[in-house]
Scaffold this active site. Structure first.
Site, mmCIF file in Angstrom:
data_model
loop_
_atom_site.group_PDB
_atom_site.id
_atom_site.type_symbol
_atom_site.label_atom_id
_atom_site.label_comp_id
_atom_site.label_asym_id
_atom_site.label_seq_id
_atom_site.Cartn_x
_atom_site.Cartn_y
_atom_site.Cartn_z
ATOM 1 N N ASN A 58 0.865 -1.178 0.000
ATOM 2 C CA ASN A 58 0.000 0.000 0.000
ATOM 3 C C ASN A 58 0.904 1.231 0.000
ATOM 4 O OD1 ASN A 58 -1.836 2.022 0.471
ATOM 5 N ND2 ASN A 58 -2.358 1.362 2.549
ATOM 6 N N LYS A 89 0.107 4.355 -0.401
ATOM 7 C CA LYS A 89 -0.481 5.574 0.175
ATOM 8 C C LYS A 89 -0.151 6.784 -0.710
ATOM 9 C CE LYS A 89 -0.129 3.236 4.576
ATOM 10 N NZ LYS A 89 0.049 3.286 6.009
ATOM 11 N N HIS A 92 -9.513 1.135 4.878
ATOM 12 C CA HIS A 92 -8.207 1.351 5.512
ATOM 13 C C HIS A 92 -8.364 2.364 6.649
ATOM 14 C CE1 HIS A 92 -4.090 2.535 6.230
ATOM 15 N NE2 HIS A 92 -3.756 1.372 5.696
ATOM 16 N N GLU A 119 -6.677 4.751 7.661
ATOM 17 C CA GLU A 119 -6.414 6.167 7.350
ATOM 18 C C GLU A 119 -7.620 6.812 6.670
ATOM 19 O OE1 GLU A 119 -2.702 5.503 5.352
ATOM 20 O OE2 GLU A 119 -1.782 4.992 7.275
ATOM 21 N N GLU A 127 -5.533 -4.925 10.505
ATOM 22 C CA GLU A 127 -4.506 -3.896 10.683
ATOM 23 C C GLU A 127 -4.767 -3.150 11.987
ATOM 24 O OE1 GLU A 127 -2.511 -2.838 6.750
ATOM 25 O OE2 GLU A 127 -4.230 -1.533 6.961
ATOM 26 N N SER A 133 3.427 -2.237 10.324
ATOM 27 C CA SER A 133 4.880 -2.306 10.559
ATOM 28 C C SER A 133 5.494 -3.659 10.173
ATOM 29 C CB SER A 133 5.207 -1.951 12.015
ATOM 30 O OG SER A 133 4.826 -0.611 12.277
ATOM 31 N N GLY A 139 2.913 -1.120 4.311
ATOM 32 C CA GLY A 139 3.002 0.298 3.962
ATOM 33 C C GLY A 139 4.458 0.687 3.796
#
Ligand code: PGA
Length: 261
Positions: free
Chosen positions: A13, A15, A100, A102, A175, A221, A242
């Site tokens: 991902n 982002k 997600h 975010e 996540e 992470s 990520g």
């Protein structure tokens, strides 16, 4: 249980990182480090503006699959800046993220919105990855199971009442919000526990597919030095990465985990 359905998925991902030029440079190196492997799926979620560059630069490497990071809840319309699932399908993408953390935190996507986006992805023929996970406060308050159930039930209820069809080959990503971009990784035990809860929610639902066939990824992470332990955890079928997916060397190491290279 069909093993073919649960073949590991290693997803990147990106982002809001990497424009078209940096996307090309990444692929140039990554494709030299990671040859196609038929026993796993590797999927990239580049920024929308870099999708064409990605598709052109991966030429001949269709094993590197591509998805959209977010879609609008409508098929088309006057929604400046937005992209729809139908457009993603027209661009020949195969996957899409929904829910997600975010998007939930920074763009106000609530469970109902996440469900509507997932339905749009299914209608367009894309494979959604439904992301779920708890915040640190929720975890500390012992609300892990409640949060995961709420996030999933809402999407599954929405699907059932919309009559938009069945979500085959379910892919979810657990996540934990406290592990995203923090360097704090859930232990393989934490991941196994949450993945077990997710599978329990799926099996409580009267769907036409057993929960055992769902693919459940871990995200938060993930790095080359913890990938092996995470993939070895019970019920972990892959990862959504990520930060460590932005560097071709580190993402190639992640994608090569458990292979004979
Ligand atoms: P991270 O992000 O690997 O940087 O923690 C994971 C994600 O947000 O999908």
């Amino acid at each position: 249980m069909s093993e073919a359905v649960r073949q590991p998925v290693l997803a990147a991902n990106w982002k809001m990182f990497k424009g078209p030029e940096t996307t090309r440079a990444f692929l140039d190196r990554f494709m030299r480090l990671y040859p196609a492997h038929s026993d796993r799926s590797v999927v990239f979620f580049p920024a929308a503006i870099s999708l064409s560059a990605f598709l052109a630069a991966r030429s001949g490497r269709d094993d590197l699959e591509v998805g959209i990071q977010d879609v609008h809840t409508e098929v088309e319309g006057a929604y400046t800046g937005a992209v729809s699932a139908a457009m993603a399908a027209e661009a020949k993408l195969g996957w899409g993220l929904a829910g997600h953390s975010e998007r939930r935190r920074d763009f106000g996507d609530e469970d109902a919105t996440v469900g509507a986006k997932l339905r749009r992805l299914l209608e367009a023929g894309l494979r959604p990855i439904l992301c779920v996970g708890e915040t640190l406060e929720e975890r500390r308050a012992g609300r892990l199971e409640e949060v995961l159930s709420r996030q999933m039930e809402s999407v599954l209820d929405g699907l059932a009442s919309s009559g938009c069809g069945t979500w085959h080959d379910k892919v979810l990503a657990y996540e934990p919000v406290w592990a995203i971009g923090t360097g704090e990784t859930a232990t393989p035990r934490d991941a196994a526990e949450a993945h077990g809860l997710i599978r329990e929610v799926l099996s409580r639902r009267a769907t036409d597919e057993p929960a055992a066939t769902a693919t459940i990824l871990y995200g938060g992470s993930v790095k080359p030095d913890n990938i092996e332990a995470l993939l070895a955890a019970e019920g972990v079928d892959g990862v959504l990465v990520g930060g460590a997916s932005l560097d071709p060397d580190s993402f190639a190491q992640i994608c090569l985990a458990g292979s004979d290279r």
